[in-house]
Design an enzyme around this catalytic site. Structure first.
Site, PDB file in Angstrom:
ATOM      1  N   ASP A 163     -30.249 -21.310  18.770  1.00 39.92           N
ATOM      2  CA  ASP A 163     -30.184 -22.648  18.175  1.00 39.92           C
ATOM      3  C   ASP A 163     -30.308 -23.705  19.276  1.00 39.92           C
ATOM      4  O   ASP A 163     -30.370 -24.900  19.001  1.00 39.92           O
ATOM      5  CB  ASP A 163     -28.921 -22.833  17.317  1.00 39.92           C
ATOM      6  CG  ASP A 163     -27.636 -22.700  18.117  1.00 39.92           C
ATOM      7  OD1 ASP A 163     -27.695 -22.368  19.323  1.00 39.92           O
ATOM      8  OD2 ASP A 163     -26.549 -22.918  17.529  1.00 39.92           O
ATOM      9  N   SER A 164     -30.411 -23.249  20.527  1.00 36.04           N
ATOM     10  CA  SER A 164     -30.761 -24.155  21.624  1.00 36.04           C
ATOM     11  C   SER A 164     -32.095 -24.824  21.342  1.00 36.04           C
ATOM     12  O   SER A 164     -32.446 -25.808  21.999  1.00 36.04           O
ATOM     13  CB  SER A 164     -30.836 -23.390  22.955  1.00 36.04           C
ATOM     14  OG  SER A 164     -31.650 -22.240  22.832  1.00 36.04           O
ATOM     15  N   LYS A 184     -27.069 -13.480  15.780  1.00 37.25           N
ATOM     16  CA  LYS A 184     -26.000 -13.809  16.724  1.00 37.25           C
ATOM     17  C   LYS A 184     -25.179 -14.943  16.127  1.00 37.25           C
ATOM     18  O   LYS A 184     -25.736 -15.826  15.470  1.00 37.25           O
ATOM     19  CB  LYS A 184     -26.598 -14.245  18.079  1.00 37.25           C
ATOM     20  CG  LYS A 184     -25.537 -14.680  19.097  1.00 37.25           C
ATOM     21  CD  LYS A 184     -26.120 -14.872  20.484  1.00 37.25           C
ATOM     22  CE  LYS A 184     -26.728 -16.234  20.720  1.00 37.25           C
ATOM     23  NZ  LYS A 184     -25.824 -17.388  20.512  1.00 37.25           N
ATOM     24  N   GLU A 220     -21.523 -17.516  17.037  1.00 36.02           N
ATOM     25  CA  GLU A 220     -20.558 -17.947  18.047  1.00 36.02           C
ATOM     26  C   GLU A 220     -19.128 -17.818  17.521  1.00 36.02           C
ATOM     27  O   GLU A 220     -18.868 -18.084  16.353  1.00 36.02           O
ATOM     28  CB  GLU A 220     -20.813 -19.418  18.428  1.00 36.02           C
ATOM     29  CG  GLU A 220     -22.151 -19.632  19.092  1.00 36.02           C
ATOM     30  CD  GLU A 220     -22.385 -21.089  19.490  1.00 36.02           C
ATOM     31  OE1 GLU A 220     -21.456 -21.917  19.386  1.00 36.02           O
ATOM     32  OE2 GLU A 220     -23.522 -21.390  19.902  1.00 36.02           O
ATOM     33  N   GLU A 261     -20.754 -16.651  27.742  1.00 36.05           N
ATOM     34  CA  GLU A 261     -21.368 -17.862  28.309  1.00 36.05           C
ATOM     35  C   GLU A 261     -20.352 -18.654  29.132  1.00 36.05           C
ATOM     36  O   GLU A 261     -19.246 -18.953  28.661  1.00 36.05           O
ATOM     37  CB  GLU A 261     -21.943 -18.755  27.196  1.00 36.05           C
ATOM     38  CG  GLU A 261     -22.606 -20.017  27.776  1.00 36.05           C
ATOM     39  CD  GLU A 261     -23.507 -20.765  26.813  1.00 36.05           C
ATOM     40  OE1 GLU A 261     -23.765 -20.274  25.700  1.00 36.05           O
ATOM     41  OE2 GLU A 261     -23.973 -21.865  27.204  1.00 36.05           O
TER      42      GLU A 261
HETATM   43  O1  KIV Z   1     -28.890 -20.867  21.697  1.00 33.88           O
HETATM   44  C1  KIV Z   1     -29.084 -20.223  22.731  1.00 33.88           C
HETATM   45  O2  KIV Z   1     -30.146 -20.292  23.359  1.00 33.88           O
HETATM   46  C2  KIV Z   1     -28.014 -19.351  23.197  1.00 33.88           C
HETATM   47  C3  KIV Z   1     -28.157 -18.736  24.549  1.00 33.88           C
HETATM   48  C4  KIV Z   1     -27.999 -19.762  25.592  1.00 33.88           C
HETATM   49  C5  KIV Z   1     -27.242 -17.592  24.726  1.00 33.88           C
HETATM   50  O3  KIV Z   1     -27.063 -19.156  22.507  1.00 33.88           O
END
Ligand code: KIV
Length: 322
Positions: free
Chosen positions: A68-69, A137, A139, A206
């Site tokens: 989500d980056s 994934k 968090e 992280e």
């Molecule tokens: O959103 C993302 O790119 C991430 C990575 C930095 C692990 O969660």
């Protein structure tokens, strides 16, 4: 490189006659302990589109994360919070089309899983069905353990993400190193255990101190994948634009640049601008062959009306056909 199109379309690639098998969840789990050559660290990188996916796959990356980056990298936002599940599915789909070997992980964005375990299962299902992801994934630690458990029970492999969790940036008071002090370290350790027990097959760590990451790595039986967590993790992940030196502005300490493609891109664009202005581009090599003889097609009498309805004069009307 020759593509072998199996029943599922993208399961094997042939490089000079050698078949490269798709990286699977059991393969990734086993990498912690290793095969005949001992443990092998996992290389994971983010990608957000088809072109980047082709490149990272060709390079032999094991796991590709549509993070989500993308909110910050692709959309120019200051946090990942506004990213939606539909946006994630769109980018995951594009990346999936570019991968032959690497395992594809899709990030569940903010508020697509926190509300309830049932919501988490539905959102994970959407990324698998619409985004062609192979795992998801999310968090969080103890507070999302039940959500992880329910997703895993539905048949979707899960990667956890603890330490600095950017979706909680406001609660954490900024993008800060986590796990400092006894209390901070205990929380990271308890989160790691909770996520492992819930059934995740790997955990991203992280921005935590390297000694704490080493402790987590030796404590859990699933691979840890570090970003700003030192060298003891079972794998590493970086954001592709950081790694390639494409990102402008402030970079986190852990973001090693393996190339300076940003400067190379600016130079190339500047040269393009100069050549367009000077007329050096396009040269004959970038133009189609000229017509050998004047066009012999019969000229049709055309009546063209302007947007105001009046008839345009003949030369202009005929020009429109060439
Ligand atoms: O959103 C993302 O790119 C991430 C990575 C930095 C692990 O969660």
């Amino acid at each position: 490189m020759e593509e072998w199109t199996g029943p599922a379309g993208r399961y094997q690639l042939m490089y000079g006659g050698n078949t490269l098998k798709k990286v699977t969840v059991p393969d990734l789990r086993a990498r912690k302990w290793g095969g005949p050559h001992g443990p092998q660290r996992i290389a994971m990188v983010t990608a957000y589109d088809y072109t980047m996916a082709r490149l990272v796959d060709e390079a032999g990356v094991d796991m590709v994360l549509v993070g989500d980056s993308l909110g910050m990298v692709v959309q120019g936002l200051s946090t990942t919070i506004p990213v939606t599940l539909d946006e994630m599915a769109y980018h995951c789909r594009a990346v999936a089309r570019g991968l032959g070997r690497a395992h594809l992980v899709g990030d569940l964005p903010f508020m697509s899983y926190q509300v309830s375990p049932a919501q988490a299962v539905e959102s994970a299902g959407k990324l698998m069905k619409e985004g062609a992801c192979e795992s998801v994934k999310l968090e969080g630690g103890q507070e999302v353990a039940e959500h992880v458990h329910r997703i895993v029970r539905a048949g979707v492999p899960v990667v956890g993400h603890i330490g600095l969790t950017p979706q909680s940036v406001h609660a954490l008071g900024g993008f800060k190193v986590q796990g400092r002090g006894a209390e901070g370290a205990d929380k990271v350790l308890a989160d790691a255990v909770a996520i492992e027990q819930a059934g995740a097959f790997a955990i991203v760590l992280e921005a935590i101190p390297p000694d704490l990451a080493a402790q987590v790595t030796s404590m859990v039986s699933i691979p840890t994948i570090g970003i700003g967590a030192g060298a003891a993790c079972d794998g590493q992940v970086l954001v592709c634009t950081d790694l390639l030196g494409l990102a402008r502005g402030h970079q986190p300490k852990f973001a090693k640049r393996f190339a300076d493609l940003g400067t190379a891109a600016v130079d190339a664009f500047a040269q393009y601008v100069a050549e367009v202005r000077s007329g050096a581009f396009p040269a004959a090599a970038h133009s189609y062959k000229p017509n050998a003889a004047p066009a012999s097609a019969p000229q049709r009498a055309v009546v063209v009306h302007s947007s105001y309805g009046d008839e345009l004069d003949a030369p202009l009307a005929l020009d429109l056909w060439h």
